[in-house]
Design an enzyme around this catalytic site. Structure first.
Site, PDB file in Angstrom:
ATOM      1  N   HIS A 106      24.301 -34.004 -22.146  1.00 26.63           N
ATOM      2  CA  HIS A 106      23.537 -32.867 -22.679  1.00 26.63           C
ATOM      3  C   HIS A 106      23.980 -32.611 -24.108  1.00 26.63           C
ATOM      4  CE1 HIS A 106      27.291 -31.068 -21.561  1.00 26.63           C
ATOM      5  NE2 HIS A 106      27.057 -31.329 -20.290  1.00 26.63           N
ATOM      6  N   ASP A 146      29.696 -31.536 -26.542  1.00 29.46           N
ATOM      7  CA  ASP A 146      29.179 -32.902 -26.622  1.00 29.46           C
ATOM      8  C   ASP A 146      28.382 -33.194 -27.894  1.00 29.46           C
ATOM      9  OD1 ASP A 146      30.444 -33.704 -24.394  1.00 29.46           O
ATOM     10  OD2 ASP A 146      28.651 -34.182 -23.216  1.00 29.46           O
ATOM     11  N   ARG A 193      35.954 -11.868 -30.720  1.00 30.35           N
ATOM     12  CA  ARG A 193      35.839 -13.301 -31.096  1.00 30.35           C
ATOM     13  C   ARG A 193      35.462 -13.359 -32.581  1.00 30.35           C
ATOM     14  NH1 ARG A 193      31.390 -16.259 -30.331  1.00 30.35           N
ATOM     15  NH2 ARG A 193      30.604 -14.924 -28.672  1.00 30.35           N
TER      16      ARG A 193
HETATM   17 FE   LIG Z   1      32.129 -34.330 -23.462  1.00 31.08          FE
END
Ligand SMILES: [Fe+2]
Length: 559
Positions: A11, A326, A490
């Site tokens: 993904h 990713d 954050r």
């Molecule tokens: Fe990964």
């Protein structure tokens, strides 16, 4: 030498382009196809390339398909074959399908670029691509590298050592020892999608971690310098469901009420993750005694754990890229091939998150005109926007090159007043439609950050909104809208150098209010972050945003 990096195995499909070792452009497919994460992760779609992202990379660099010298794909099917264990799947045909689709990847690349790439096509091991995505942009000339995600070919976590241009493996924790999969599994058990780790992170602050601590000790066994995951807790559906029900009680389904028990589960998961990652960091320090740590993989998006790693002091320097998940492997795979081919470091300065498309005045005006809106030109967009924010308005701020990575960092952002106790509710009601328990983050002028937050030594990664830092107690009542349940925020540090126009806006807000920060949430409403001026106008028109600034073009709700 032009190297195209591609991620599409699971993904967060993305493409990146290196020209003579310089990272010129990188973009996630979701920004074009408007499908979150580009595509869902299925065994039968690793050959679905981020075609629009690839085409954009070429166009941005002024190259044609024939100019690409090498293609790097961030997964290695041969390594997968070597490390695969039959017990991973309930049905062995799943692996056959996955490998068949991976077998098509070279052909898809040939077709897309219009020629046989042959030796110019490279499969790069997934965790090496993650490691490279953190190390080469870090600016370090040596480092220890930690990668933690769901799964690469087989690995859930890997430890690496980098010296000069070389990255070498130190140790691997293969499936089932996957912290990423534990998060995905618990997301499912609590009625969220597998992509909702950030929701669990927000929910965790409301829970008591001690309630389910013994249960989680059975799911993630943490030693002093290692960890192990119970395969039954993340494995086949039926085993997993009964194991989790025994340990954590009945699952929650999507529309069911969130109970304190669910927050307790999230809290215990967060604490177990903190302990497991901290143990790995200690292990890595023992094996690679460097001062520098690079951290990547989807788990490196956990801002609570990241801040603990930073505070642990095992490594004095820490770099996490803006896209540790990713999507970042598109960049890392390209870097890995560059170093293998050129035997020299990539050009410095590749840590910037501002790697996507930008639009000129003519393009912005054309989009405004085709929407039938009347633009107003602002002589001082930063001051006008700051004035509106101080007046309690929600301002959309669209400028320059789009961010690479899941956070909007001042170029595709929604901004609002952190002083207003109601602002979280207003933002949720008017635009974001998120769960009430999720916090909103602040962007603060770097030069005043320490007066308001417990930031520690400033690092480049502080500019990517990757650390949950404590809010100084004496400041808490001034900025209620950005303080989470546990007293943290954050934080994104904004320097004049990294983003001058955003810095100017916050400076104007500071001059007016005495508060050197604004709420910064991504410019979207339950969809990928806006990319083009038309995306921006669509979100502006369908939501309760008060004003949209695109460079010096201003649209207000009255237009
Ligand atoms: Fe990964």
């Amino acid at each position: 030498m032009n190297i195209l990096g591609i991620n599409s195995v699971y993904h967060d499909s993305a493409a990146a382009l290196l020209v003579d070792g310089r990272l010129v452009v990188a973009i996630e497919e979701e920004r074009f196809n408007r499908i979150k994460h580009g595509k869902s992760s299925h065994i039968d779609n690793p050959h679905q390339f981020p075609e629009r992202a690839i085409r954009f990379c070429l166009k941005y660099a002024g190259l044609s398909a024939g100019d690409i010298d090498h293609v790097a794909y961030s997964f290695d099917p041969q390594l997968r074959r070597k490390r695969y264990r039959p017990e991973w799947w309930f049905d062995p045909r799943f692996e056959e399908v996955f490998l068949l689709r991976l077998g098509q990847v070279r052909g898809v690349a040939d077709e897309l670029l219009g020629r046989q790439l042959g030796q110019r096509f490279h499969f790069v091991p997934h965790h090496l691509a993650h490691a490279a995505s953190a190390y080469y942009p870090s600016g370090f000339d040596h480092a220890a590298i930690l990668v933690i995600d769901g799964i690469g070919e087989a690995a859930g976590s890997t430890l690496w050592k980098a010296v000069g241009t070389k990255i070498q493996p130190v140790e691997t924790f293969d499936y089932p020892h996957s912290l990423g999969f534990v998060w995905e599994t618990i997301c499912g058990h609590l009625g969220f999608s597998t992509y909702d780790a950030s929701k669990l992170m927000g929910l965790a602050a409301y829970g008591n971690p001690e309630v389910f601590r013994p249960a989680f000790q059975q799911i993630i066994h943490v030693g002093k310098q290692d960890y192990a995951v119970d395969p039954e807790a993340i494995g086949f559906q039926s085993a997993k469901v009964s194991r989790l029900e025994t340990l954590l009680g009945p699952p929650r389904y999507m529309e069911m009420e969130l109970l304190p028990r669910h927050a307790d589960i999230a809290a215990a998961l967060q604490v177990s993750t903190n302990e497991a990652v901290t143990a790995l960091v200690r292990r890595l320090k023992r094996k690679v005694p460097s001062d520098n740590l690079c951290f990547a993989g989807g788990v490196a998006l956990n801002c609570v754990t990241n801040d603990l790693v930073r505070q642990s002091g095992e490594f004095s320097e820490l770099f996490i890229p803006s896209a540790p998940h990713d999507a970042g492997t598109a960049i890392g795979a390209a870097f890995a091939v560059h170093c293998a081919k050129q035997k020299r470091s990539p050009e410095p300065g590749s840590s910037t998150p501002y790697l996507g498309p930008k639009f000129n005045r003519r393009e912005i005006l054309a989009a405004v005109k085709s929407a039938g809106l009347r633009p107003r030109r602002s002589k001082s967009p930063a001051r006008d926007a700051a004035d509106m924010i101080a007046d309690g308005k929600i301002v959309a701020w669209f400028q320059g090159r789009m961010e690479f990575g899941p956070r909007a960092l001042g170029n595709r952002s929604l901004l609002a007043d952190p002083r207003s106790p109601d602002m979280r509710n207003i933002l949720n009601r008017m635009v974001k439609h998120r769960e009430d328990f999720r916090p909103f983050a602040p962007s603060v002028l770097a030069e005043y950050a320490d007066e308001w937050f417990e930031v520690g030594a400033h690092s480049t990664s502080h500019e990517f909104m990757l650390f949950a830092c404590g809010v100084r107690p004496e400041r808490r009542d001034r900025i209620p809208a950005v303080i989470h349940q546990d007293g943290t925020a954050r934080v994104q540090l904004v320097s004049r150098k990294s983003n001058p126009r955003f810095h100017e806006l916050i400076s104007c807000f500071y001059a007016k209010t005495g508060v050197p920060l604004v709420i910064n949430t991504s410019f979207n409403d339950s969809e990928p972050i806006v990319c083009t001026p038309t995306d921006a106008i669509v979100t502006f028109r369908k939501s309760g945003i008060d004003a949209l600034f695109m460079d010096d073009i201003c649209l207000t709700a009255r237009n």
